[in-house]
Write a protein that holds these residues in place. Structure first.
Motif, short mmCIF file in Angstrom:
data_model
loop_
_atom_site.label_atom_id
_atom_site.label_comp_id
_atom_site.label_asym_id
_atom_site.label_seq_id
_atom_site.Cartn_x
_atom_site.Cartn_y
_atom_site.Cartn_z
N GLY A 108 0.82 -1.22 0.00
CA GLY A 108 0.00 0.00 0.00
C GLY A 108 0.84 1.25 0.00
N GLY A 109 1.93 1.25 0.77
CA GLY A 109 2.85 2.39 0.79
C GLY A 109 3.52 2.62 -0.55
N ILE A 110 3.86 1.53 -1.22
CA ILE A 110 4.47 1.64 -2.55
C ILE A 110 3.48 2.23 -3.54
CG2 ILE A 110 5.37 0.29 -4.50
CD1 ILE A 110 6.54 -1.66 -2.33
N PHE A 111 2.24 1.75 -3.50
CA PHE A 111 1.21 2.29 -4.39
C PHE A 111 0.93 3.77 -4.09
CE2 PHE A 111 -0.50 -2.18 -5.17
CZ PHE A 111 0.14 -2.28 -6.39
N PHE A 112 0.93 4.12 -2.81
CA PHE A 112 0.74 5.52 -2.42
C PHE A 112 1.84 6.39 -3.02
CE2 PHE A 112 1.89 8.94 0.55
CZ PHE A 112 0.72 9.67 0.56
N TYR A 113 3.08 5.94 -2.91
CA TYR A 113 4.21 6.68 -3.46
C TYR A 113 4.08 6.82 -4.97
CZ TYR A 113 8.95 7.52 -5.11
OH TYR A 113 10.04 8.02 -5.76
N ARG A 114 3.70 5.76 -5.63
CA ARG A 114 3.56 5.81 -7.10
C ARG A 114 2.45 6.73 -7.53
NH1 ARG A 114 4.94 0.93 -10.64
NH2 ARG A 114 3.64 2.31 -11.85
N ALA A 115 1.42 6.88 -6.69
CA ALA A 115 0.27 7.73 -7.04
C ALA A 115 0.58 9.22 -6.89
CB ALA A 115 -0.94 7.38 -6.16
N LEU A 116 1.62 9.56 -6.14
CA LEU A 116 1.97 10.97 -5.96
C LEU A 116 2.56 11.53 -7.24
CD1 LEU A 116 3.69 10.91 -2.46
CD2 LEU A 116 1.40 11.70 -3.01
N SER A 117 2.29 12.77 -7.50
CA SER A 117 2.87 13.41 -8.68
C SER A 117 4.36 13.64 -8.44
CB SER A 117 2.18 14.73 -8.97
OG SER A 117 2.43 15.65 -7.92
N SER A 118 5.12 13.67 -9.50
CA SER A 118 6.56 13.87 -9.36
C SER A 118 6.87 15.25 -8.80
CB SER A 118 7.28 13.65 -10.69
OG SER A 118 6.78 14.54 -11.66
N SER A 119 6.04 16.24 -9.08
CA SER A 119 6.28 17.58 -8.53
C SER A 119 6.11 17.59 -7.01
CB SER A 119 5.35 18.62 -9.17
OG SER A 119 4.00 18.32 -8.89
N LEU A 120 5.13 16.84 -6.51
CA LEU A 120 4.95 16.75 -5.06
C LEU A 120 6.11 16.00 -4.42
CD1 LEU A 120 3.27 17.27 -2.53
CD2 LEU A 120 2.03 15.16 -3.01
N ARG A 121 6.58 14.94 -5.07
CA ARG A 121 7.73 14.18 -4.55
C ARG A 121 8.95 15.08 -4.44
NH1 ARG A 121 7.71 9.03 -8.42
NH2 ARG A 121 5.49 8.74 -8.39
N GLU A 122 9.18 15.92 -5.45
CA GLU A 122 10.33 16.82 -5.42
C GLU A 122 10.16 17.91 -4.38
OE1 GLU A 122 11.11 18.28 -9.34
OE2 GLU A 122 11.18 16.26 -10.17
N LYS A 123 8.94 18.37 -4.17
CA LYS A 123 8.68 19.45 -3.22
C LYS A 123 9.00 19.03 -1.79
CE LYS A 123 5.10 22.15 -3.77
NZ LYS A 123 3.72 22.64 -3.82
N VAL A 124 8.60 17.82 -1.41
CA VAL A 124 8.83 17.38 -0.04
C VAL A 124 10.23 16.81 0.14
CG1 VAL A 124 6.43 17.03 0.57
CG2 VAL A 124 7.68 15.19 -0.50
N GLY A 125 10.87 16.38 -0.92
CA GLY A 125 12.27 15.99 -0.95
C GLY A 125 12.77 15.19 0.24
N GLY A 126 13.76 15.74 0.93
CA GLY A 126 14.44 15.05 2.02
C GLY A 126 13.54 14.73 3.19
N LEU A 153 7.61 3.01 4.84
CA LEU A 153 8.78 2.42 4.19
C LEU A 153 8.51 2.14 2.71
CD1 LEU A 153 10.13 -0.12 6.83
CD2 LEU A 153 11.00 2.15 6.27
N GLY A 154 7.24 2.05 2.34
CA GLY A 154 6.89 1.86 0.94
C GLY A 154 7.40 2.97 0.05
N TRP A 155 7.54 4.16 0.58
CA TRP A 155 8.14 5.24 -0.23
C TRP A 155 9.57 5.55 0.20
CZ3 TRP A 155 3.96 7.20 2.94
CH2 TRP A 155 4.37 8.03 3.98
N HIS A 156 9.97 5.13 1.39
CA HIS A 156 11.34 5.42 1.84
C HIS A 156 12.38 4.75 0.95
CE1 HIS A 156 14.90 5.88 4.29
NE2 HIS A 156 15.07 4.58 4.21
N PHE A 157 12.21 3.47 0.70
CA PHE A 157 13.24 2.75 -0.05
C PHE A 157 13.38 3.21 -1.50
CE2 PHE A 157 12.96 -0.07 3.63
CZ PHE A 157 14.30 -0.13 3.95
N PRO A 158 12.30 3.49 -2.23
CA PRO A 158 12.51 4.04 -3.58
C PRO A 158 13.23 5.40 -3.54
CG PRO A 158 10.26 3.25 -3.36
CD PRO A 158 10.88 3.16 -2.01
N LEU A 159 12.87 6.24 -2.57
CA LEU A 159 13.55 7.54 -2.46
C LEU A 159 15.01 7.38 -2.05
CD1 LEU A 159 10.78 9.70 -0.77
CD2 LEU A 159 11.65 9.92 -3.09
N ARG A 160 15.25 6.46 -1.13
CA ARG A 160 16.63 6.22 -0.68
C ARG A 160 17.48 5.73 -1.85
NH1 ARG A 160 19.89 1.65 1.78
NH2 ARG A 160 18.71 0.58 0.19
#
Length: 157
Positions: free
Chosen positions: A25-43, A80-87
């Motif tokens: 579910g965490g992985i799917f949540f991460y994939r559903a986020l827009s790339s602009s939002l991912r970049e905005k929250v960054g670190g 952790l579903g989004w932590h590991f792809p970002l890491r």
């Protein structure tokens, strides 16, 4: 009490099944986020799961019921579903392309080796499960601080 002993080993099966579904579910949540939002929250999006996991482990050290423990710990695993792809993306940004697969494999091997060494060191010792949760929380806190510092230093460049 959160101990696995004869008679309640079914909790381990529940635990693994629940956490596998929650992590997906965490992985799917991460994939559903827009790339602009991912970049905005960054670190912050990278470090937050480690902090959340440290808090969940502190809670686990005091939890008395499996069913009160699992929502808190599950939320941390969800993150952790989004932590590991970002890491992995962060690590990839530091490594030349020709070395990425090798160094990510090395990273995985070092994590497995470290886990094995810890298990060997604890193998003969009587385990205090609550103390291990607290030690895990402290180590996660230190790791999240180190990751936050390295990520913020990369942003300064």
């Amino acid at each position: 009490m959160l101990e696995l002993s004869y008679g309640n080993s079914n909790y381990l099966a529940y635990f693994q099944a629940i956490l596998a579904v929650v992590r997906i579910g965490g992985i799917f949540f991460y994939r559903a986020l827009s790339s602009s939002l991912r970049e905005k929250v960054g670190g912050h999006f990278l470090v937050f799961p480690l902090v959340l996991f440290a808090l969940a482990e502190l809670f686990a050290s005091q939890a008395q019921s499996f069913w009160s423990f699992i929502p808190v710990y599950g939320l941390a695993v969800f993150a952790l579903g989004w932590h590991f792809p970002l890491r992995d993306a962060f690590i990839n940004s530091l490594i030349p392309e020709s070395m990425r697969a090798t160094l990510l494999s090395f990273d995985s091997m070092v994590m497995s080796f470290g886990s094995a060494l810890i298990l060997l060191a604890l193998g003969g010792a009587p385990l205090n499960l609550r103390l291990l949760w607290i030690v895990g929380a402290v180590m996660l806190s230190l790791s999240s601080f180190a990751l936050w510092r390295s990520h913020s230093r990369m942003g300064e460049r």
